[in-house]
Design a protein around this motif. Structure first.
Motif, PDB file in Angstrom:
ATOM      1  N   LEU A  38       1.635  -7.358  -8.968  1.00  0.00           N
ATOM      2  CA  LEU A  38       0.191  -7.346  -8.767  1.00  0.00           C
ATOM      3  C   LEU A  38      -0.189  -7.355  -7.293  1.00  0.00           C
ATOM      4  O   LEU A  38      -1.317  -7.021  -6.940  1.00  0.00           O
ATOM      5  N   GLY A  39       0.743  -7.694  -6.434  1.00  0.00           N
ATOM      6  CA  GLY A  39       0.500  -7.658  -4.998  1.00  0.00           C
ATOM      7  C   GLY A  39       0.675  -6.273  -4.400  1.00  0.00           C
ATOM      8  O   GLY A  39       0.407  -6.068  -3.222  1.00  0.00           O
ATOM      9  N   VAL A  40       1.112  -5.321  -5.217  1.00  0.00           N
ATOM     10  CA  VAL A  40       1.339  -3.949  -4.757  1.00  0.00           C
ATOM     11  C   VAL A  40       0.276  -3.054  -5.400  1.00  0.00           C
ATOM     12  O   VAL A  40       0.036  -3.148  -6.599  1.00  0.00           O
ATOM     13  N   PRO A  41      -0.378  -2.188  -4.625  1.00  0.00           N
ATOM     14  CA  PRO A  41      -1.427  -1.334  -5.211  1.00  0.00           C
ATOM     15  C   PRO A  41      -0.829  -0.246  -6.095  1.00  0.00           C
ATOM     16  O   PRO A  41      -0.431   0.810  -5.629  1.00  0.00           O
ATOM     17  N   LEU A  42      -0.735  -0.548  -7.387  1.00  0.00           N
ATOM     18  CA  LEU A  42      -0.196   0.406  -8.349  1.00  0.00           C
ATOM     19  C   LEU A  42      -1.222   0.715  -9.422  1.00  0.00           C
ATOM     20  O   LEU A  42      -2.029  -0.146  -9.786  1.00  0.00           O
ATOM     21  N   GLN A  43      -1.129   1.909  -9.930  1.00  0.00           N
ATOM     22  CA  GLN A  43      -2.005   2.316 -11.012  1.00  0.00           C
ATOM     23  C   GLN A  43      -1.667   1.506 -12.264  1.00  0.00           C
ATOM     24  O   GLN A  43      -0.499   1.320 -12.592  1.00  0.00           O
ATOM     25  N   GLY A  44      -2.676   0.989 -12.942  1.00  0.00           N
ATOM     26  CA  GLY A  44      -2.465   0.259 -14.184  1.00  0.00           C
ATOM     27  C   GLY A  44      -2.248  -1.233 -14.015  1.00  0.00           C
ATOM     28  O   GLY A  44      -1.897  -1.918 -14.978  1.00  0.00           O
ATOM     29  N   ASN A  45      -2.458  -1.769 -12.830  1.00  0.00           N
ATOM     30  CA  ASN A  45      -2.239  -3.199 -12.627  1.00  0.00           C
ATOM     31  C   ASN A  45      -3.205  -4.066 -13.427  1.00  0.00           C
ATOM     32  O   ASN A  45      -2.908  -5.224 -13.686  1.00  0.00           O
ATOM     33  N   GLU A  46      -4.323  -3.512 -13.843  1.00  0.00           N
ATOM     34  CA  GLU A  46      -5.256  -4.288 -14.658  1.00  0.00           C
ATOM     35  C   GLU A  46      -4.607  -4.651 -15.989  1.00  0.00           C
ATOM     36  O   GLU A  46      -4.803  -5.744 -16.508  1.00  0.00           O
ATOM     37  N   VAL A  47      -3.814  -3.738 -16.535  1.00  0.00           N
ATOM     38  CA  VAL A  47      -3.106  -3.989 -17.790  1.00  0.00           C
ATOM     39  C   VAL A  47      -2.029  -5.049 -17.564  1.00  0.00           C
ATOM     40  O   VAL A  47      -1.801  -5.920 -18.404  1.00  0.00           O
ATOM     41  N   VAL A  48      -1.383  -4.993 -16.420  1.00  0.00           N
ATOM     42  CA  VAL A  48      -0.332  -5.953 -16.074  1.00  0.00           C
ATOM     43  C   VAL A  48      -0.911  -7.364 -16.005  1.00  0.00           C
ATOM     44  O   VAL A  48      -0.267  -8.333 -16.413  1.00  0.00           O
ATOM     45  N   LEU A  49      -2.120  -7.481 -15.516  1.00  0.00           N
ATOM     46  CA  LEU A  49      -2.788  -8.776 -15.436  1.00  0.00           C
ATOM     47  C   LEU A  49      -2.894  -9.413 -16.821  1.00  0.00           C
ATOM     48  O   LEU A  49      -2.552 -10.586 -17.001  1.00  0.00           O
ATOM     49  N   GLY A  50      -3.331  -8.639 -17.797  1.00  0.00           N
ATOM     50  CA  GLY A  50      -3.435  -9.157 -19.164  1.00  0.00           C
ATOM     51  C   GLY A  50      -2.073  -9.532 -19.732  1.00  0.00           C
ATOM     52  O   GLY A  50      -1.932 -10.553 -20.415  1.00  0.00           O
ATOM     53  N   ALA A  51      -1.071  -8.722 -19.450  1.00  0.00           N
ATOM     54  CA  ALA A  51       0.278  -9.007 -19.930  1.00  0.00           C
ATOM     55  C   ALA A  51       0.816 -10.287 -19.301  1.00  0.00           C
ATOM     56  O   ALA A  51       1.495 -11.085 -19.959  1.00  0.00           O
TER      57      ALA A  51
ATOM     58  N   LEU B 244      -4.806  -8.668  -7.124  1.00  0.00           N
ATOM     59  CA  LEU B 244      -5.372  -7.339  -7.387  1.00  0.00           C
ATOM     60  C   LEU B 244      -6.402  -6.978  -6.319  1.00  0.00           C
ATOM     61  O   LEU B 244      -6.446  -5.843  -5.858  1.00  0.00           O
ATOM     62  N   GLY B 245      -7.216  -7.948  -5.935  1.00  0.00           N
ATOM     63  CA  GLY B 245      -8.201  -7.697  -4.884  1.00  0.00           C
ATOM     64  C   GLY B 245      -7.538  -7.369  -3.561  1.00  0.00           C
ATOM     65  O   GLY B 245      -7.930  -6.424  -2.870  1.00  0.00           O
ATOM     66  N   ASP B 246      -6.494  -8.123  -3.214  1.00  0.00           N
ATOM     67  CA  ASP B 246      -5.755  -7.850  -1.978  1.00  0.00           C
ATOM     68  C   ASP B 246      -5.125  -6.462  -2.023  1.00  0.00           C
ATOM     69  O   ASP B 246      -5.162  -5.718  -1.045  1.00  0.00           O
ATOM     70  N   ALA B 247      -4.528  -6.128  -3.159  1.00  0.00           N
ATOM     71  CA  ALA B 247      -3.880  -4.827  -3.296  1.00  0.00           C
ATOM     72  C   ALA B 247      -4.899  -3.692  -3.213  1.00  0.00           C
ATOM     73  O   ALA B 247      -4.644  -2.664  -2.588  1.00  0.00           O
ATOM     74  N   ALA B 248      -6.060  -3.887  -3.812  1.00  0.00           N
ATOM     75  CA  ALA B 248      -7.097  -2.855  -3.757  1.00  0.00           C
ATOM     76  C   ALA B 248      -7.575  -2.641  -2.323  1.00  0.00           C
ATOM     77  O   ALA B 248      -7.773  -1.506  -1.884  1.00  0.00           O
ATOM     78  N   ARG B 249      -7.737  -3.743  -1.573  1.00  0.00           N
ATOM     79  CA  ARG B 249      -8.159  -3.623  -0.180  1.00  0.00           C
ATOM     80  C   ARG B 249      -7.087  -2.917   0.652  1.00  0.00           C
ATOM     81  O   ARG B 249      -7.393  -2.076   1.497  1.00  0.00           O
TER      82      ARG B 249
END
Length: 102
Positions: free
Chosen positions: A48-61, A87-92
């Motif tokens: 979650l610290g890396v800006p990857l596509q689909g991390n929102e799903v990883v958060l729930g998992a 996720l916020g840090d990765a997005a920034r």
């Protein structure tokens, strides 16, 4: 890689989850099971610290795993708040790298 990185992390987590599952079956409340669960949660946090596509799903998992592995609902909520910050840090960081390319 932004598109394929999630798959690599998923394979790594699957491997560590199998190790957790085996340790949990041997001794559900044992030290090995706890350490394996902590490692899986650490992998979620790292991803979650890396800006990857689909991390929102990883958060729930991650939240579901924290609750499932016996870390309890409070720890699942703590994991979610930590992950939201990551996720916020990765997005920034992703946005900054996009701006540098322009």
């Amino acid at each position: 890689h932004v598109l394929l990185g999630s798959r690599l992390w998923a394979m790594y987590r699957a491997y560590e989850r199998r190790r957790w599952r085996a340790a949990f079956k041997r001794a559900p409340g044992g030290d090995d099971a706890r350490k394996a669960a902590d490692l899986v949660l650490k992998l979620y946090r790292r991803q979650l610290g890396v800006p990857l596509q689909g991390n929102e799903v990883v958060l729930g998992a991650m939240k579901a795993f924290a609750e499932k592995c016996g870390k309890g609902r409070a720890q699942g909520q703590q994991a979610e708040s930590e992950a939201q910050a990551l996720l916020g840090d990765a997005a920034r960081a992703h946005q900054a790298s996009d701006e540098q390319r322009l």
